[in-house]
Design a protein around this motif. Sequence first.
Motif, PDB file in Angstrom:
ATOM      1  N   ASP A 109     -27.810 -52.533 -31.330  1.00 31.22           N
ATOM      2  CA  ASP A 109     -27.577 -51.476 -32.321  1.00 31.22           C
ATOM      3  C   ASP A 109     -26.146 -51.603 -32.845  1.00 31.22           C
ATOM      4  O   ASP A 109     -25.307 -50.738 -32.650  1.00 31.22           O
ATOM      5  N   LEU A 110     -25.897 -52.722 -33.507  1.00 33.52           N
ATOM      6  CA  LEU A 110     -24.532 -53.063 -33.885  1.00 33.52           C
ATOM      7  C   LEU A 110     -23.931 -52.073 -34.876  1.00 33.52           C
ATOM      8  O   LEU A 110     -22.709 -51.871 -34.909  1.00 33.52           O
ATOM      9  N   ALA A 111     -24.783 -51.423 -35.676  1.00 36.12           N
ATOM     10  CA  ALA A 111     -24.265 -50.487 -36.680  1.00 36.12           C
ATOM     11  C   ALA A 111     -23.587 -49.276 -36.055  1.00 36.12           C
ATOM     12  O   ALA A 111     -22.864 -48.551 -36.743  1.00 36.12           O
ATOM     13  N   SER A 112     -23.793 -49.062 -34.756  1.00 40.42           N
ATOM     14  CA  SER A 112     -23.168 -47.913 -34.091  1.00 40.42           C
ATOM     15  C   SER A 112     -21.778 -48.233 -33.544  1.00 40.42           C
ATOM     16  O   SER A 112     -21.203 -47.411 -32.834  1.00 40.42           O
ATOM     17  N   LEU A 113     -21.230 -49.393 -33.898  1.00 37.12           N
ATOM     18  CA  LEU A 113     -19.932 -49.785 -33.349  1.00 37.12           C
ATOM     19  C   LEU A 113     -18.852 -48.762 -33.666  1.00 37.12           C
ATOM     20  O   LEU A 113     -18.884 -48.087 -34.697  1.00 37.12           O
ATOM     21  N   LYS A 114     -17.878 -48.667 -32.750  1.00 32.52           N
ATOM     22  CA  LYS A 114     -16.849 -47.624 -32.862  1.00 32.52           C
ATOM     23  C   LYS A 114     -15.425 -48.165 -32.984  1.00 32.52           C
ATOM     24  O   LYS A 114     -14.500 -47.382 -33.213  1.00 32.52           O
ATOM     25  N   ASP A 139      -1.620 -53.665 -43.761  1.00 38.33           N
ATOM     26  CA  ASP A 139      -2.293 -54.021 -42.515  1.00 38.33           C
ATOM     27  C   ASP A 139      -3.420 -53.055 -42.196  1.00 38.33           C
ATOM     28  O   ASP A 139      -3.454 -51.921 -42.673  1.00 38.33           O
ATOM     29  N   TYR A 140      -4.338 -53.532 -41.350  1.00 45.46           N
ATOM     30  CA  TYR A 140      -5.246 -52.662 -40.621  1.00 45.46           C
ATOM     31  C   TYR A 140      -4.704 -52.525 -39.198  1.00 45.46           C
ATOM     32  O   TYR A 140      -4.260 -53.520 -38.600  1.00 45.46           O
ATOM     33  N   VAL A 141      -4.781 -51.331 -38.638  1.00 45.73           N
ATOM     34  CA  VAL A 141      -4.421 -51.090 -37.249  1.00 45.73           C
ATOM     35  C   VAL A 141      -5.715 -50.815 -36.491  1.00 45.73           C
ATOM     36  O   VAL A 141      -6.440 -49.855 -36.794  1.00 45.73           O
ATOM     37  N   ILE A 142      -6.009 -51.662 -35.498  1.00 53.17           N
ATOM     38  CA  ILE A 142      -7.317 -51.660 -34.839  1.00 53.17           C
ATOM     39  C   ILE A 142      -7.195 -51.097 -33.428  1.00 53.17           C
ATOM     40  O   ILE A 142      -6.305 -51.485 -32.659  1.00 53.17           O
ATOM     41  N   ASN A 143      -8.133 -50.195 -33.090  1.00 56.88           N
ATOM     42  CA  ASN A 143      -8.230 -49.636 -31.744  1.00 56.88           C
ATOM     43  C   ASN A 143      -9.696 -49.607 -31.320  1.00 56.88           C
ATOM     44  O   ASN A 143     -10.571 -49.258 -32.115  1.00 56.88           O
ATOM     45  N   GLY A 144      -9.929 -49.989 -30.066  1.00 56.31           N
ATOM     46  CA  GLY A 144     -11.298 -49.994 -29.552  1.00 56.31           C
ATOM     47  C   GLY A 144     -11.494 -51.137 -28.579  1.00 56.31           C
ATOM     48  O   GLY A 144     -10.529 -51.680 -28.014  1.00 56.31           O
ATOM     49  N   THR A 145     -12.743 -51.548 -28.397  1.00 54.61           N
ATOM     50  CA  THR A 145     -13.035 -52.638 -27.462  1.00 54.61           C
ATOM     51  C   THR A 145     -14.279 -53.394 -27.895  1.00 54.61           C
ATOM     52  O   THR A 145     -15.191 -52.825 -28.509  1.00 54.61           O
ATOM     53  N   LYS A 146     -14.297 -54.680 -27.602  1.00 54.31           N
ATOM     54  CA  LYS A 146     -15.459 -55.546 -27.800  1.00 54.31           C
ATOM     55  C   LYS A 146     -15.852 -56.126 -26.439  1.00 54.31           C
ATOM     56  O   LYS A 146     -15.000 -56.322 -25.569  1.00 54.31           O
ATOM     57  N   ILE A 147     -17.144 -56.406 -26.270  1.00 52.55           N
ATOM     58  CA  ILE A 147     -17.612 -56.921 -24.985  1.00 52.55           C
ATOM     59  C   ILE A 147     -18.550 -58.101 -25.198  1.00 52.55           C
ATOM     60  O   ILE A 147     -19.076 -58.301 -26.301  1.00 52.55           O
ATOM     61  N   VAL A 182     -15.253 -54.094 -37.713  1.00 48.09           N
ATOM     62  CA  VAL A 182     -14.496 -52.881 -37.406  1.00 48.09           C
ATOM     63  C   VAL A 182     -14.971 -51.761 -38.318  1.00 48.09           C
ATOM     64  O   VAL A 182     -15.474 -52.001 -39.420  1.00 48.09           O
ATOM     65  N   ARG A 183     -14.809 -50.534 -37.838  1.00 47.73           N
ATOM     66  CA  ARG A 183     -15.195 -49.380 -38.650  1.00 47.73           C
ATOM     67  C   ARG A 183     -14.009 -48.937 -39.487  1.00 47.73           C
ATOM     68  O   ARG A 183     -12.959 -48.582 -38.959  1.00 47.73           O
ATOM     69  N   THR A 184     -14.199 -48.964 -40.804  1.00 45.87           N
ATOM     70  CA  THR A 184     -13.141 -48.551 -41.732  1.00 45.87           C
ATOM     71  C   THR A 184     -13.478 -47.254 -42.444  1.00 45.87           C
ATOM     72  O   THR A 184     -12.671 -46.752 -43.232  1.00 45.87           O
ATOM     73  N   ALA A 185     -14.680 -46.704 -42.193  1.00 41.25           N
ATOM     74  CA  ALA A 185     -15.058 -45.407 -42.762  1.00 41.25           C
ATOM     75  C   ALA A 185     -16.115 -44.782 -41.877  1.00 41.25           C
ATOM     76  O   ALA A 185     -16.889 -45.483 -41.207  1.00 41.25           O
ATOM     77  N   THR A 186     -16.172 -43.463 -41.869  1.00 37.90           N
ATOM     78  CA  THR A 186     -17.137 -42.747 -41.039  1.00 37.90           C
ATOM     79  C   THR A 186     -18.126 -41.925 -41.853  1.00 37.90           C
ATOM     80  O   THR A 186     -19.017 -41.300 -41.286  1.00 37.90           O
ATOM     81  N   GLU A 187     -17.990 -41.953 -43.144  1.00 39.52           N
ATOM     82  CA  GLU A 187     -18.897 -41.185 -43.996  1.00 39.52           C
ATOM     83  C   GLU A 187     -20.158 -42.004 -44.291  1.00 39.52           C
ATOM     84  O   GLU A 187     -20.132 -43.229 -44.316  1.00 39.52           O
ATOM     85  N   GLY A 188     -21.255 -41.291 -44.534  1.00 42.08           N
ATOM     86  CA  GLY A 188     -22.490 -41.952 -44.925  1.00 42.08           C
ATOM     87  C   GLY A 188     -23.178 -42.648 -43.772  1.00 42.08           C
ATOM     88  O   GLY A 188     -22.934 -42.362 -42.598  1.00 42.08           O
ATOM     89  N   LYS A 189     -24.075 -43.591 -44.121  1.00 39.24           N
ATOM     90  CA  LYS A 189     -24.800 -44.338 -43.099  1.00 39.24           C
ATOM     91  C   LYS A 189     -23.818 -45.168 -42.273  1.00 39.24           C
ATOM     92  O   LYS A 189     -22.811 -45.654 -42.818  1.00 39.24           O
ATOM     93  N   GLY A 224     -19.858 -48.160 -43.361  1.00 41.01           N
ATOM     94  CA  GLY A 224     -18.434 -48.015 -43.084  1.00 41.01           C
ATOM     95  C   GLY A 224     -17.840 -49.128 -42.257  1.00 41.01           C
ATOM     96  O   GLY A 224     -16.837 -48.948 -41.562  1.00 41.01           O
ATOM     97  N   ILE A 225     -18.433 -50.327 -42.335  1.00 42.54           N
ATOM     98  CA  ILE A 225     -18.012 -51.460 -41.496  1.00 42.54           C
ATOM     99  C   ILE A 225     -17.366 -52.539 -42.367  1.00 42.54           C
ATOM    100  O   ILE A 225     -17.846 -52.816 -43.473  1.00 42.54           O
ATOM    101  N   SER A 226     -16.284 -53.128 -41.857  1.00 50.71           N
ATOM    102  CA  SER A 226     -15.622 -54.237 -42.561  1.00 50.71           C
ATOM    103  C   SER A 226     -15.528 -55.451 -41.644  1.00 50.71           C
ATOM    104  O   SER A 226     -15.527 -55.320 -40.411  1.00 50.71           O
ATOM    105  N   PHE A 227     -15.444 -56.611 -42.253  1.00 53.80           N
ATOM    106  CA  PHE A 227     -15.392 -57.895 -41.542  1.00 53.80           C
ATOM    107  C   PHE A 227     -13.972 -58.439 -41.679  1.00 53.80           C
ATOM    108  O   PHE A 227     -13.518 -58.735 -42.790  1.00 53.80           O
ATOM    109  N   VAL A 228     -13.253 -58.543 -40.557  1.00 51.94           N
ATOM    110  CA  VAL A 228     -11.858 -58.977 -40.612  1.00 51.94           C
ATOM    111  C   VAL A 228     -11.617 -60.151 -39.675  1.00 51.94           C
ATOM    112  O   VAL A 228     -12.353 -60.361 -38.708  1.00 51.94           O
TER     113      VAL A 228
END
Length: 402
Positions: free
Chosen positions: A138-143, A152-160, A175-182, A186-190
């Motif tokens: 369920d990759l779309a639920s990433l936080k 810059d982007y400032v990134i916080n979280g964890t990958k496993i 990474v999640r760059t927005a929390t609105e909508g589906k 709100g996901i970006s590829f960096v």
Amino acid sequence: MDLALSPEDDAFRDDVRRFLDDNLSEDLREAGRKTGGVFADFAAGLRWHRILAGHGWSAPTWPREYGGTGWSATQRYIFARECTAADAPRIFNMGIRMVGPVIMKFGTAEQKAKYLPPILSGDIVFCQGYSEPGSGSDLASLKTRAVRDGDDYVINGTKIWTTGAHVANRMFCLVRTATEGKPQDGISFVLLDSVDIPGLTVKPILTLAGDHEVNQVFFDNVRTPVANRIGPENAGWTVAKYLLEFERGGDAYTPNLHARLEDVRKIAREEAADGSGRLLDDPGFAQRLAEAELAIQSLEMIELQVLSDLSKGRNPGAVSSLMKIRGSETSQALDHLGVEALAWYAAPFEPEARTLGHNEPTVTPDYGITAMPLFLNNRAATIYAGSNEIQRNIIAKAILGL
């Protein structure tokens, strides 16, 4: 489908065999034979990558304009078959196989110039930051969050389950760059230009076979330039889906399956059946081995068609999900046969026997030293790159219209 090789392809196969004879040293072949997980010994794989790059052969699937071989689908398949037959080490190729095609399609001219040549040469080695605790299939639920701060982007979280994060020098991640909508919106590829940067911590996860292939990666105010984003902000889901088509179907499955089938045959030639004679001659075992071979051959027909489509610029689409299912499940069936054939010799835990140059006596015979590690490590094959349950949902929706 005409399976006979043309005279040109016959000549190409002879060229590949000569190249392998001239360039595959015994220690590189040893690294190939002793591979008990997804990739061979990293240093050996990188050496082989650079040898291939020096010959212009490191990116068989790339177009010529980006330094690829420009080979036909048949030639790529011949190359893969000959490499596995010669015990060439499996390369840690997430740059070549996954992020490279993404940069070609979605990257800017500057990004292509910056990343593609060193990916080709092996100077840049990428790992993949996708899965998170609670966000696997369920990759779309990433936080993992990326907040814009100037350039810059400032990134916080964890990958496993981040394969190769301890040996790579670059990372591509979602990474999640927005929390609105589906959630997908709100996901970006960096890209990260280093894994040795302030705030980024890599912690190993050892597999059941004793291998260090995967990791958990922690981000604590890690900075990466906005210029390292591939595609528009919040459009990373589209980029990610494109990449996953290559992860699931961009490489040939069946050359490795054919090689694995031969490995199991070698064990069965040496080991005894329950009654008498060789296990290979036992009717029950021989039937199951034949069934596995038929499964490989049927997958091979699909794979050749997909490779042909790729060579014409068509994406594999949902067919890559089918290949992922059949390839992973057939691999696991072969692993089961290998462990069964090895019997009690599969039980000893001897990870040191798979290190290059190891020459101490082992309990497990040389011909079976990778049987149990492959069985254990490949339990994950039906989960990674999107679980097979998810793949079946994709097929149901995209192909069957359900």
